[in-house]
Write a protein that holds these residues in place. Structure first.
Motif, short mmCIF file in Angstrom:
data_model
loop_
_atom_site.label_atom_id
_atom_site.label_comp_id
_atom_site.label_asym_id
_atom_site.label_seq_id
_atom_site.Cartn_x
_atom_site.Cartn_y
_atom_site.Cartn_z
N GLY A 18 -20.75 -2.27 29.60
CA GLY A 18 -19.75 -2.31 30.67
C GLY A 18 -18.41 -1.79 30.19
N THR A 19 -17.59 -1.43 31.16
CA THR A 19 -16.24 -0.92 30.85
C THR A 19 -15.48 -1.92 29.98
OG1 THR A 19 -16.23 0.23 32.98
CG2 THR A 19 -14.09 -0.09 31.91
N GLY A 20 -15.63 -3.21 30.29
CA GLY A 20 -14.90 -4.25 29.56
C GLY A 20 -15.29 -4.34 28.08
N VAL A 54 -26.76 3.35 28.69
CA VAL A 54 -26.10 3.55 29.98
C VAL A 54 -24.67 3.09 29.79
CG1 VAL A 54 -26.00 2.89 32.41
CG2 VAL A 54 -28.22 3.29 31.32
N SER A 55 -23.74 4.02 29.86
CA SER A 55 -22.35 3.69 29.53
C SER A 55 -21.43 3.81 30.74
CB SER A 55 -21.85 4.63 28.44
OG SER A 55 -20.48 4.42 28.21
N SER A 56 -20.76 2.73 31.04
CA SER A 56 -19.68 2.76 32.02
C SER A 56 -18.42 3.19 31.29
CB SER A 56 -19.46 1.37 32.61
OG SER A 56 -20.61 0.92 33.27
N ALA A 58 -16.04 5.59 32.52
CA ALA A 58 -15.41 6.86 32.87
C ALA A 58 -14.16 6.63 33.73
CB ALA A 58 -16.41 7.75 33.61
N VAL A 59 -14.31 5.85 34.77
CA VAL A 59 -13.16 5.63 35.66
C VAL A 59 -12.04 4.91 34.90
CG1 VAL A 59 -12.35 4.50 37.78
CG2 VAL A 59 -14.59 5.62 37.75
N GLY A 60 -12.42 3.89 34.11
CA GLY A 60 -11.44 3.13 33.35
C GLY A 60 -10.68 4.01 32.36
N ILE A 139 -26.12 7.79 29.51
CA ILE A 139 -26.25 8.00 30.95
C ILE A 139 -25.10 7.32 31.70
CG2 ILE A 139 -27.76 7.56 32.95
CD1 ILE A 139 -30.12 7.53 31.00
N ASN A 140 -24.62 7.98 32.72
CA ASN A 140 -23.65 7.35 33.62
C ASN A 140 -23.93 7.88 35.01
OD1 ASN A 140 -21.51 5.86 34.63
ND2 ASN A 140 -19.91 6.97 33.49
N GLU A 141 -23.40 7.22 36.00
CA GLU A 141 -23.48 7.78 37.34
C GLU A 141 -22.56 8.99 37.40
OE1 GLU A 141 -23.53 5.15 40.68
OE2 GLU A 141 -24.41 6.88 41.69
N ASN A 142 -22.98 10.02 38.13
CA ASN A 142 -22.13 11.21 38.26
C ASN A 142 -21.06 10.93 39.31
OD1 ASN A 142 -21.04 13.70 38.16
ND2 ASN A 142 -22.92 14.83 38.52
N ASP A 143 -20.10 10.11 38.91
CA ASP A 143 -19.11 9.59 39.87
C ASP A 143 -18.31 10.69 40.56
OD1 ASP A 143 -19.52 6.75 39.42
OD2 ASP A 143 -18.64 7.05 37.45
N THR A 144 -18.08 11.79 39.85
CA THR A 144 -17.22 12.83 40.42
C THR A 144 -17.85 13.50 41.64
OG1 THR A 144 -16.28 13.16 38.25
CG2 THR A 144 -15.89 14.91 39.82
N GLY A 153 -23.92 3.12 42.77
CA GLY A 153 -22.79 2.24 43.03
C GLY A 153 -22.36 1.38 41.86
N ASP A 154 -23.29 0.96 41.04
CA ASP A 154 -22.89 0.19 39.85
C ASP A 154 -23.90 0.46 38.74
OD1 ASP A 154 -24.79 -2.30 39.37
OD2 ASP A 154 -24.69 -1.90 41.50
N ASN A 155 -23.40 0.36 37.52
CA ASN A 155 -24.24 0.74 36.38
C ASN A 155 -25.25 -0.33 35.97
OD1 ASN A 155 -23.21 3.26 36.26
ND2 ASN A 155 -22.24 3.05 34.25
N ASP A 156 -25.09 -1.57 36.46
CA ASP A 156 -26.14 -2.56 36.21
C ASP A 156 -27.41 -2.10 36.91
OD1 ASP A 156 -24.41 -4.25 34.78
OD2 ASP A 156 -23.66 -5.14 36.62
N THR A 157 -27.27 -1.75 38.18
CA THR A 157 -28.43 -1.27 38.94
C THR A 157 -28.95 0.04 38.34
OG1 THR A 157 -27.42 -2.25 40.89
CG2 THR A 157 -29.22 -0.71 41.28
N VAL A 213 -16.98 -2.56 37.83
CA VAL A 213 -17.51 -2.51 39.19
C VAL A 213 -18.38 -3.73 39.50
CG1 VAL A 213 -19.00 -1.25 40.77
CG2 VAL A 213 -17.45 0.01 39.29
N GLY A 214 -19.34 -4.00 38.66
CA GLY A 214 -20.33 -5.04 38.96
C GLY A 214 -19.77 -6.42 38.68
N GLY A 215 -20.65 -7.37 38.58
CA GLY A 215 -20.33 -8.75 38.25
C GLY A 215 -21.68 -9.37 37.99
N1 GLU Z 1 -19.74 4.68 36.62
C1 GLU Z 1 -18.58 3.86 36.49
C2 GLU Z 1 -17.69 4.35 35.38
O1 GLU Z 1 -18.14 5.03 34.49
C3 GLU Z 1 -18.91 2.44 36.15
C4 GLU Z 1 -19.76 1.71 37.13
C5 GLU Z 1 -20.04 0.30 36.63
O2 GLU Z 1 -19.44 -0.14 35.66
O3 GLU Z 1 -20.88 -0.37 37.21
O4 GLU Z 1 -16.53 4.03 35.37
#
Ligand code: GLU
Length: 370
Positions: A18-20, A54-56, A58-60, A139-144, A153-157, A213-215
């Motif tokens: 996660g980003t955190g 799977v790495s979050s 990017a946005v952060g 891997i990450n979601e292609n947010d752009t 929508g979230d990287n947990d899923t 994003v997630g929780g």
């Molecule tokens: N794809 C988002 C990012 O890289 C994170 C989504 C998530 O943390 O669930 O910032």
């Protein structure tokens, strides 16, 4: 020193960070933490595991680079942050793995890449090649390029979808949470979840973070998806040192979700978890046990109506009289035909569909219980 050894190392493992875990403050890289995580992942590799990340972040990281303190609300701004942060993220991972002689491979996915069967299989083949070359997919979601409609929508899923796609033995979700907390009882971490019951789901909350994003809610639904694909899921704290070594030496520092004894076969997994249903077919109460317990096909006689716009061959949800969705499948009838066939038996339908042999609305081979 890592205590992971080949006796306990999983064959193939997906690790979601996660980003955190990767950043501190708003979008500031936690380089010491990342170095420690890379050392742990490299140790897993040496012990013989295939590792997929799977790495979050990017946005952060984009927010951090731009000096933004609040997550932007406009989609285009979030997309811009992701574009800026994603390249920083990959540089970070490559730098972290460099001392271990490992190469990373960037894989950016949208929901459509996993939903459409041919692309789904293409991603699977590409990941196998990357792993075959000895590189580590990040891997990450292609947010752009992901608008809301095509987003996971979230990287947990996303991590659970990936774990199911590559048939991973384990999925490890590392975040700032140490595991699933028993909110109704002692407040302690629940070590093992055999089955995701409504009581377990009630222990979940969202996230208050500006960059994540997630929780716990998305983690539990990710665990549901991955365990049904036969993958054991760990939720643990990415802030604790040696966390992967502790997990894979059986000390279970967080929560472990036991994989389902009878995993869904690949096509049913694809139906259940990678689709965005085009509509819903409603059934009567009598049809529910027929599908649920007897594993039979959905016949017109059990159907009461539908919602949404769909064609024959589309994936739809199946809901009971209370509106609760309990199954999903490929419909053999379009939405416009449902009113005509609903509640009818084959004697009434045969004259309407002369020459058509199969009058199931959803054949049992195309149906999956959720
Ligand atoms: N794809 C988002 C990012 O890289 C994170 C989504 C998530 O943390 O669930 O910032």
């Amino acid at each position: 020193m890592s205590r992971t050894n080949s006796a306990t190392a999983p064959r193939r493992v997906v690790i979601k960070l996660g980003t955190g875990v990767l950043t501190s403050g708003i979008g500031q890289l936690d380089t010491a933490r990342i170095a420690a995580v890379c050392a742990e992942l490299a140790a897993l590799r040496r012990a013989g595991s295939e590792v997929i990340v799977v790495s979050s972040g990017a946005v952060g990281l984009g927010m951090g680079r731009l000096g933004l303190k609040k997550r932007p609300s406009a989609l285009a701004q979030k997309q811009a942050c992701a574009a800026i942060g994603q390249s920083l993220l990959m540089q970070t991972w490559q730098r972290g793995f460099e001392p271990h002689g490992l190469t990373v491979a960037q894989v950016l996915l949208t929901h459509d890449d996993l939903r459409e069967r041919a692309r789904h299989l293409g991603v699977k083949a590409a990941l196998a090649e990357i792993i075959g070359y000895g590189a580590i997919p990040i891997i990450n979601e292609n947010d752009t390029v992901s608008a809301a409609e095509i987003k996971v929508g979230d990287n947990d899923t996303l991590s659970a979808m990936v774990a199911s796609l590559v048939a991973a033995q384990h999925l490890v979700i590392l975040s700032t949470a140490s595991g699933l907390m028993d909110l109704k009882g002692t407040g302690a971490i629940i070590p093992v979840v055999e089955k995701i019951t409504p009581a377990i789901e009630a222990m979940a909350g969202g996230t208050a973070s500006e960059t994540a994003v997630g929780g716990m809610a998305t983690k539990i639904s990710a665990a549901r998806l991955a365990t049904r694909a036969g993958c054991g899921v760990f939720i643990a704290s990415g802030a604790e040192p040696d966390i992967l070594a502790r997990i894979f030496s059986g000390r279970n520092p967080g929560t472990f979700f036991v994989p389902s004894g009878l995993p869904l076969e690949s096509r049913k997994r694809w139906l259940a978890y990678y689709q965005r249903p085009a509509g819903t077919i409603r059934v009567n109460a009598a049809a529910i046990p027929v599908l649920r317990e007897q594993g039979r096909s959905l016949l017109p006689v059990g159907v009461t109506g539908c919602a949404g716009t769909f064609a024959a061959g589309d994936v739809v949800d199946i809901a009971g009289p209370d509106g609760k969705v309990f199954a999903r499948g490929e419909t053999a009838f379009a939405d416009g035909e449902i009113a005509t066939i609903a509640g009818k038996n084959s004697g009434q339908l045969n004259p309407l569909y002369p020459g058509r042999k199969r009058l199931e609305v959803v054949h049992r081979n195309d149906l999956v219980l959720l």
